[in-house]
Design a protein around this motif. Structure first.
Motif, PDB file in Angstrom:
ATOM      1  N   LYS A   1       6.059  -6.978  -3.625  1.00 39.10           N
ATOM      2  CA  LYS A   1       6.631  -6.284  -2.468  1.00 39.10           C
ATOM      3  C   LYS A   1       7.055  -4.875  -2.874  1.00 39.10           C
ATOM      4  O   LYS A   1       7.331  -4.610  -4.048  1.00 39.10           O
ATOM      5  N   ALA A   2       7.120  -3.981  -1.885  1.00 35.10           N
ATOM      6  CA  ALA A   2       7.606  -2.619  -2.124  1.00 35.10           C
ATOM      7  C   ALA A   2       8.311  -2.129  -0.867  1.00 35.10           C
ATOM      8  O   ALA A   2       8.074  -2.637   0.229  1.00 35.10           O
ATOM      9  N   ARG A   3       9.133  -1.110  -1.052  1.00 29.26           N
ATOM     10  CA  ARG A   3       9.861  -0.506   0.055  1.00 29.26           C
ATOM     11  C   ARG A   3       9.807   1.006  -0.135  1.00 29.26           C
ATOM     12  O   ARG A   3       9.881   1.511  -1.256  1.00 29.26           O
ATOM     13  N   ALA A   4       9.671   1.742   0.962  1.00 30.52           N
ATOM     14  CA  ALA A   4       9.630   3.199   0.905  1.00 30.52           C
ATOM     15  C   ALA A   4      10.513   3.770   2.008  1.00 30.52           C
ATOM     16  O   ALA A   4      10.666   3.161   3.065  1.00 30.52           O
ATOM     17  N   LYS A   5      11.082   4.953   1.744  1.00 35.25           N
ATOM     18  CA  LYS A   5      11.897   5.658   2.729  1.00 35.25           C
ATOM     19  C   LYS A   5      11.253   6.998   3.041  1.00 35.25           C
ATOM     20  O   LYS A   5      10.640   7.617   2.165  1.00 35.25           O
TER      21      LYS A   5
ATOM     22  N   SER B   1       6.705  11.924   2.074  1.00 35.25           N
ATOM     23  CA  SER B   1       7.058  10.504   1.952  1.00 35.25           C
ATOM     24  C   SER B   1       5.970   9.856   1.110  1.00 35.25           C
ATOM     25  O   SER B   1       4.836   9.720   1.565  1.00 35.25           O
ATOM     26  N   VAL B   2       6.315   9.481  -0.113  1.00 40.17           N
ATOM     27  CA  VAL B   2       5.321   9.000  -1.072  1.00 40.17           C
ATOM     28  C   VAL B   2       5.771   7.664  -1.657  1.00 40.17           C
ATOM     29  O   VAL B   2       6.952   7.463  -1.932  1.00 40.17           O
ATOM     30  N   LEU B   3       4.808   6.777  -1.841  1.00 37.04           N
ATOM     31  CA  LEU B   3       5.038   5.528  -2.561  1.00 37.04           C
ATOM     32  C   LEU B   3       4.148   5.540  -3.794  1.00 37.04           C
ATOM     33  O   LEU B   3       2.934   5.684  -3.682  1.00 37.04           O
ATOM     34  N   LYS B   4       4.782   5.423  -4.969  1.00 32.07           N
ATOM     35  CA  LYS B   4       4.043   5.346  -6.234  1.00 32.07           C
ATOM     36  C   LYS B   4       4.152   3.921  -6.751  1.00 32.07           C
ATOM     37  O   LYS B   4       5.254   3.400  -6.916  1.00 32.07           O
ATOM     38  N   ILE B   5       3.004   3.319  -7.026  1.00 30.06           N
ATOM     39  CA  ILE B   5       2.946   1.972  -7.586  1.00 30.06           C
ATOM     40  C   ILE B   5       2.440   2.081  -9.017  1.00 30.06           C
ATOM     41  O   ILE B   5       1.316   2.532  -9.248  1.00 30.06           O
ATOM     42  N   PHE B   6       3.286   1.689  -9.971  1.00 30.41           N
ATOM     43  CA  PHE B   6       2.887   1.641 -11.375  1.00 30.41           C
ATOM     44  C   PHE B   6       2.297   0.265 -11.629  1.00 30.41           C
ATOM     45  O   PHE B   6       2.954  -0.747 -11.355  1.00 30.41           O
ATOM     46  N   VAL B   7       1.071   0.219 -12.142  1.00 29.11           N
ATOM     47  CA  VAL B   7       0.399  -1.050 -12.394  1.00 29.11           C
ATOM     48  C   VAL B   7       0.360  -1.287 -13.900  1.00 29.11           C
ATOM     49  O   VAL B   7      -0.165  -0.470 -14.655  1.00 29.11           O
ATOM     50  N   ARG B   8       0.935  -2.421 -14.297  1.00 25.57           N
ATOM     51  CA  ARG B   8       0.990  -2.772 -15.715  1.00 25.57           C
ATOM     52  C   ARG B   8       0.237  -4.073 -15.958  1.00 25.57           C
ATOM     53  O   ARG B   8       0.249  -4.974 -15.124  1.00 25.57           O
ATOM     54  N   SER B   9      -0.382  -4.164 -17.126  1.00 25.96           N
ATOM     55  CA  SER B   9      -1.054  -5.398 -17.531  1.00 25.96           C
ATOM     56  C   SER B   9       0.005  -6.434 -17.922  1.00 25.96           C
ATOM     57  O   SER B   9       1.192  -6.112 -18.014  1.00 25.96           O
TER      58      SER B   9
ATOM     59  N   SER C   1       9.276   6.971  -3.433  1.00 23.63           N
ATOM     60  CA  SER C   1       9.722   5.636  -3.824  1.00 23.63           C
ATOM     61  C   SER C   1       8.766   5.110  -4.880  1.00 23.63           C
ATOM     62  O   SER C   1       7.579   5.411  -4.862  1.00 23.63           O
ATOM     63  N   THR C   2       9.292   4.320  -5.817  1.00 29.75           N
ATOM     64  CA  THR C   2       8.450   3.762  -6.873  1.00 29.75           C
ATOM     65  C   THR C   2       8.627   2.264  -6.960  1.00 29.75           C
ATOM     66  O   THR C   2       9.687   1.720  -6.628  1.00 29.75           O
TER      67      THR C   2
END
Length: 107
Positions: A90-94, A10-18, A99-100
């Motif tokens: 906000k983010a959501r993961a299953k 179970s992984v949450l990936k957050i892409f951070v953009r400028s 989840s991204t």
């Protein structure tokens, strides 16, 4: 007999953009479980990798859920690079999925 237990992480990936839409390495990212939406208390923090991605393994969080619970977690996401203040989203993961979510930093 073999077990039917799911082995996927179970992984949450957050892409951070400028603000210029460029992936941002070395940004600080924090996720906080949204208890108002039924997510257990949870907080984790990491730094984005060279590709501008923060990766959170949520196995321990989902272990707190009961067998009959909906295995979905909701988070407030905070991210910043060299700025003084965090950008919030906000983010959501299953459970058992990757989840991204993308967060665009405010200047």
């Amino acid at each position: 007999m073999t077990s039917c237990e799911n082995e996927d992480e179970s992984v949450l990936k957050i892409f951070v953009r400028s603000s210029n839409n460029v992936l941002t390495p070395d940004a600080r990212v924090m996720i906080v479980g949204d208890v108002d939406q039924g997510t257990p208390e949870y907080q984790s923090e990491t730094i984005t990798n060279e590709s501008g991605v923060a990766i959170f393994n949520l196995g321990e969080l989902f272990d707190q859920y009961g067998k009959k619970d909906d295995k979905v977690a909701y988070f407030s996401v905070y991210a910043k690079d060299t700025a003084e203040f965090y950008t919030k989203d906000k983010a959501r993961a299953k459970q058992y999925l990757t989840s991204t979510e993308t967060i665009v930093l405010e200047e």
